[in-house]
Motif scaffolding. Sequence first.
Motif, mmCIF file in Angstrom:
data_model
loop_
_atom_site.group_PDB
_atom_site.id
_atom_site.type_symbol
_atom_site.label_atom_id
_atom_site.label_comp_id
_atom_site.label_asym_id
_atom_site.label_seq_id
_atom_site.Cartn_x
_atom_site.Cartn_y
_atom_site.Cartn_z
ATOM 1 N N UNK A 1 -25.879 -38.375 -17.049
ATOM 2 C CA UNK A 1 -24.975 -39.535 -17.108
ATOM 3 C C UNK A 1 -25.543 -40.681 -16.284
ATOM 4 N N UNK A 2 -25.977 -40.394 -15.062
ATOM 5 C CA UNK A 2 -26.548 -41.440 -14.210
ATOM 6 C C UNK A 2 -27.762 -42.073 -14.882
ATOM 7 N N UNK A 3 -28.590 -41.264 -15.537
ATOM 8 C CA UNK A 3 -29.801 -41.769 -16.201
ATOM 9 C C UNK A 3 -29.500 -42.520 -17.496
ATOM 10 N N UNK A 4 -28.259 -42.441 -17.982
ATOM 11 C CA UNK A 4 -27.886 -43.137 -19.207
ATOM 12 C C UNK A 4 -28.189 -42.367 -20.479
ATOM 13 N N UNK A 5 -28.604 -41.106 -20.354
ATOM 14 C CA UNK A 5 -28.883 -40.292 -21.540
ATOM 15 C C UNK A 5 -27.628 -39.642 -22.100
ATOM 16 N N UNK A 6 -26.579 -39.570 -21.311
ATOM 17 C CA UNK A 6 -25.253 -39.160 -21.779
ATOM 18 C C UNK A 6 -24.280 -40.274 -21.440
ATOM 19 N N UNK A 7 -23.313 -40.472 -22.300
ATOM 20 C CA UNK A 7 -22.319 -41.523 -22.080
ATOM 21 C C UNK A 7 -21.397 -41.150 -20.921
ATOM 22 N N UNK A 8 -21.040 -42.113 -20.099
ATOM 23 C CA UNK A 8 -20.071 -41.850 -19.036
ATOM 24 C C UNK A 8 -18.667 -41.696 -19.620
ATOM 25 N N UNK A 9 -17.752 -41.260 -18.794
ATOM 26 C CA UNK A 9 -16.356 -41.124 -19.226
ATOM 27 C C UNK A 9 -15.791 -42.489 -19.610
#
Length: 162
Positions: A31-39
């Motif tokens: 999430x921090x790296x932007x590879x998964x979407x945040x909540x």
Amino acid sequence: MKRSRTVEWEDASATAKAAGTMAGLDFLREIVAGRLAPAPLGSLMGFALEEVEDGRAVFGFEPAEEHYNPIGSVHGGVYATLLDSAAGCAVHSTLPRGMAYTSLDLSTRFLRPITADTGKVRAIGTVMSRGRRTALAEAGLYDSSDRLLGHATSTCMLFPTD
């Protein structure tokens, strides 16, 4: 004068699916790296996970007028949401693949007012104790001068996702 704000977010289902396939720290790092979407809640309220390591999570937040209560300062629910997110993600960072958590309680203290003039604040969560079924975490909300604005403790229940 009317004001408005447009909020955009990504589909949360892909992120939720990924959560069950990864260790907590790996998941949060994605999430921090932007590879998964945040909540989506972060997009709605304007905060984001900025740092994570084992047992520690840091969220950044820029207070603005849309976060105000009727007396002209940031609403206590915003404090509580930031503190709950930081404490919960600190716990999540310690979990192996196949485990999840949920907050059982959150005890908060609001120590200083926050306004748009406060500037960026950080919510820093740390795990104090983790057992097989519960974890205890704390979180502090700090301004750019490292003054404590609010504090919380949280008990989280740990459970298998299977």
